[in-house]
Design a protein around this motif. Structure first.
Motif, PDB file in Angstrom:
ATOM      1  N   PRO A  52      -1.647   0.071   9.852  1.00  0.00           N
ATOM      2  CA  PRO A  52      -1.213   1.468   9.985  1.00  0.00           C
ATOM      3  C   PRO A  52      -1.618   2.259   8.745  1.00  0.00           C
ATOM      4  O   PRO A  52      -1.765   1.688   7.655  1.00  0.00           O
ATOM      5  CB  PRO A  52       0.308   1.366  10.106  1.00  0.00           C
ATOM      6  CG  PRO A  52       0.658   0.065   9.460  1.00  0.00           C
ATOM      7  CD  PRO A  52      -0.511  -0.848   9.682  1.00  0.00           C
ATOM      8  N   VAL A  53      -1.791   3.556   8.904  1.00  0.00           N
ATOM      9  CA  VAL A  53      -2.195   4.406   7.778  1.00  0.00           C
ATOM     10  C   VAL A  53      -1.307   5.642   7.739  1.00  0.00           C
ATOM     11  O   VAL A  53      -1.062   6.284   8.758  1.00  0.00           O
ATOM     12  CB  VAL A  53      -3.687   4.796   7.879  1.00  0.00           C
ATOM     13  CG1 VAL A  53      -4.003   5.547   9.168  1.00  0.00           C
ATOM     14  CG2 VAL A  53      -4.121   5.604   6.652  1.00  0.00           C
ATOM     15  N   MET A  54      -0.795   5.934   6.564  1.00  0.00           N
ATOM     16  CA  MET A  54       0.129   7.050   6.368  1.00  0.00           C
ATOM     17  C   MET A  54      -0.550   8.209   5.651  1.00  0.00           C
ATOM     18  O   MET A  54      -1.327   8.017   4.715  1.00  0.00           O
ATOM     19  CB  MET A  54       1.328   6.593   5.526  1.00  0.00           C
ATOM     20  CG  MET A  54       2.275   7.713   5.114  1.00  0.00           C
ATOM     21  SD  MET A  54       3.585   7.161   3.995  1.00  0.00           S
ATOM     22  CE  MET A  54       4.652   6.281   5.128  1.00  0.00           C
ATOM     23  N   VAL A  55      -0.222   9.425   6.088  1.00  0.00           N
ATOM     24  CA  VAL A  55      -0.593  10.639   5.359  1.00  0.00           C
ATOM     25  C   VAL A  55       0.693  11.276   4.857  1.00  0.00           C
ATOM     26  O   VAL A  55       1.642  11.472   5.626  1.00  0.00           O
ATOM     27  CB  VAL A  55      -1.371  11.632   6.244  1.00  0.00           C
ATOM     28  CG1 VAL A  55      -1.693  12.900   5.450  1.00  0.00           C
ATOM     29  CG2 VAL A  55      -2.650  10.993   6.767  1.00  0.00           C
ATOM     30  N   ASP A 102     -11.594   2.394   6.194  1.00  0.00           N
ATOM     31  CA  ASP A 102     -11.903   1.020   6.588  1.00  0.00           C
ATOM     32  C   ASP A 102     -10.623   0.201   6.771  1.00  0.00           C
ATOM     33  O   ASP A 102      -9.705   0.264   5.948  1.00  0.00           O
ATOM     34  CB  ASP A 102     -12.775   0.346   5.522  1.00  0.00           C
ATOM     35  CG  ASP A 102     -14.190   0.903   5.492  1.00  0.00           C
ATOM     36  OD1 ASP A 102     -14.599   1.530   6.494  1.00  0.00           O
ATOM     37  OD2 ASP A 102     -14.872   0.712   4.469  1.00  0.00           O
ATOM     38  N   GLY A 103     -10.580  -0.553   7.844  1.00  0.00           N
ATOM     39  CA  GLY A 103      -9.499  -1.492   8.051  1.00  0.00           C
ATOM     40  C   GLY A 103      -8.234  -0.938   8.648  1.00  0.00           C
ATOM     41  O   GLY A 103      -7.249  -1.669   8.802  1.00  0.00           O
ATOM     42  N   VAL A 104      -8.210   0.361   8.988  1.00  0.00           N
ATOM     43  CA  VAL A 104      -6.987   0.931   9.553  1.00  0.00           C
ATOM     44  C   VAL A 104      -7.142   1.131  11.056  1.00  0.00           C
ATOM     45  O   VAL A 104      -8.254   1.240  11.587  1.00  0.00           O
ATOM     46  CB  VAL A 104      -6.605   2.272   8.881  1.00  0.00           C
ATOM     47  CG1 VAL A 104      -6.568   2.125   7.371  1.00  0.00           C
ATOM     48  CG2 VAL A 104      -7.551   3.395   9.296  1.00  0.00           C
ATOM     49  N   ASP A 105      -6.020   1.177  11.727  1.00  0.00           N
ATOM     50  CA  ASP A 105      -5.980   1.432  13.162  1.00  0.00           C
ATOM     51  C   ASP A 105      -5.821   2.940  13.371  1.00  0.00           C
ATOM     52  O   ASP A 105      -4.769   3.505  13.026  1.00  0.00           O
ATOM     53  CB  ASP A 105      -4.794   0.676  13.775  1.00  0.00           C
ATOM     54  CG  ASP A 105      -4.718   0.818  15.290  1.00  0.00           C
ATOM     55  OD1 ASP A 105      -5.382   1.716  15.844  1.00  0.00           O
ATOM     56  OD2 ASP A 105      -3.977   0.036  15.914  1.00  0.00           O
ATOM     57  N   GLY A 126      -2.270  -5.023  12.889  1.00  0.00           N
ATOM     58  CA  GLY A 126      -2.368  -5.397  14.287  1.00  0.00           C
ATOM     59  C   GLY A 126      -3.792  -5.784  14.629  1.00  0.00           C
ATOM     60  O   GLY A 126      -4.653  -5.877  13.740  1.00  0.00           O
ATOM     61  N   PRO A 127      -4.092  -5.966  15.889  1.00  0.00           N
ATOM     62  CA  PRO A 127      -5.444  -6.370  16.303  1.00  0.00           C
ATOM     63  C   PRO A 127      -6.530  -5.391  15.874  1.00  0.00           C
ATOM     64  O   PRO A 127      -7.679  -5.793  15.630  1.00  0.00           O
ATOM     65  CB  PRO A 127      -5.336  -6.441  17.835  1.00  0.00           C
ATOM     66  CG  PRO A 127      -3.886  -6.639  18.108  1.00  0.00           C
ATOM     67  CD  PRO A 127      -3.161  -5.908  17.026  1.00  0.00           C
TER      68      PRO A 127
END
Length: 307
Positions: A37-40, A106-109, A32-33
């Motif tokens: 997304p980042v998952m744990v 880096d690079g995650v929302d 997205g802007p």
């Protein structure tokens, strides 16, 4: 986007250094802007991040999600003493610390955190996500959400003598620890009739078939007391994000009826599979379907808004 390699990192949870692996997203399909997304991923009882998680993590990375797997304190390559002792409060704190670490990648929302958990970890992700606006989606696979229900299920598959023996060993371990003695240790998985935390038929073969090099078939016996009072199902009604519950209909370890009730309370999407507790893991009959359904769910709910 350029594919980058798996990397290892550390984060601190209540003063304990925990180790994690980062699987970078392999596409920007869900970006997205503010980033991807980042998952744990929160594993189950005694399990380490090298025990069966990689196929799931790689599938989610292929879909465009950065993924962080980690070891709880006292397990695998994370720090903390005593070793091989389950502290549910400590594990939940570790999960929340892992979420904070994932949000800094880096690079995650940081406001699009995704949680995935199985078994005991499937309960942890409900508690960790409840009421959190920065959690965008949750997947709970064969979740253990009700310790009392798990005890009743265990009574169907074990003799009274086995259950009493487990309780006595648990009490001995806890009292011994309080008096400064070493805890009583038992195998995590064993054959039916043997001493162990999980002794239903097939559990030993199923878990050892996916076990990584850092996993140990040993756990403090007071885990039966620790897990018995766990009630993450009570947090389900406070879930505000989309979530998916994957239920093994013939589960002999995590009560499927309790998972279904929690899913209903939290208005979750539900998928059912004709298998037992470990049948959604790599090499088992329901694995490919479980991964496919989870990826489809996440793509649907994490796709960036058009325009």
């Amino acid at each position: 986007m350029t594919e980058t390699a798996l990397s290892t990192l550390t984060f601190t949870s209540e003063g304990v250094v925990c180790e994690a692996d980062h699987y970078p997203a392999r596409s920007d399909a869900l970006a997205g802007p503010r980033g991807r997304p980042v998952m744990v991923m929160a594993h189950g009882l005694s399990c380490t991040r090298d025990t069966g998680l990689a196929p799931f993590a790689e599938a989610f990375a292929d879909a465009g999600i950065d993924v962080l797997t980690f070891d709880y304190r006292g397990f695998g390559t994370s720090g903390g003493t005593p070793r091989q002792v389950v502290s549910l409060g400590g594990q939940l704190a570790d999960l929340r610390a892992a979420m904070a670490a994932a949000a800094r990648l880096d690079g995650v929302d940081p406001d699009r955190i995704v949680l995935w958990g199985d078994s005991l970890g499937g309960g942890h992700v409900i508690s960790a996500a409840a009421g959190r606006p920065d959690v965008a989606a949750v997947v709970a696979m064969v979740p253990m959400v009700d310790g009392w229900a798990a005890g009743r299920l265990a009574a169907q598959h074990h003799t009274a003598g086995q259950l009493v023996g487990s309780t006595v060993r648990g009490l001995r371990s806890r009292v011994g620890s309080a008096l400064g003695r070493e805890r009583t240790m038992i195998p995590v998985v064993a054959r039916p009739g043997e001493v162990g935390a999980l002794t239903v038929s097939g559990a030993l073969e199923d878990l050892t078939s996916i076990a990584g090099p850092t996993w140990r078939n040993e756990i403090a016996a007071d885990v039966v007391l620790e897990v018995g009072g766990r009630q993450p199902a009570k947090d389900a009604a406070r879930m505000t994000c989309p979530w998916l519950v994957q239920i093994a209909d013939f589960d002999r370890s995590a009560p499927p009826q309790a998972a279904a009730k929690a899913a209903f309370a939290g208005r979750a999407e539900v998928r059912h599979y004709p298998g037992d507790h470990f049948d959604l893991f790599p090499g088992k009959p329901c694995h490919e379907a479980a991964v496919r359904h989870a990826v489809a769910f996440l793509r649907r709910h994490l796709a960036p808004a058009a325009g």
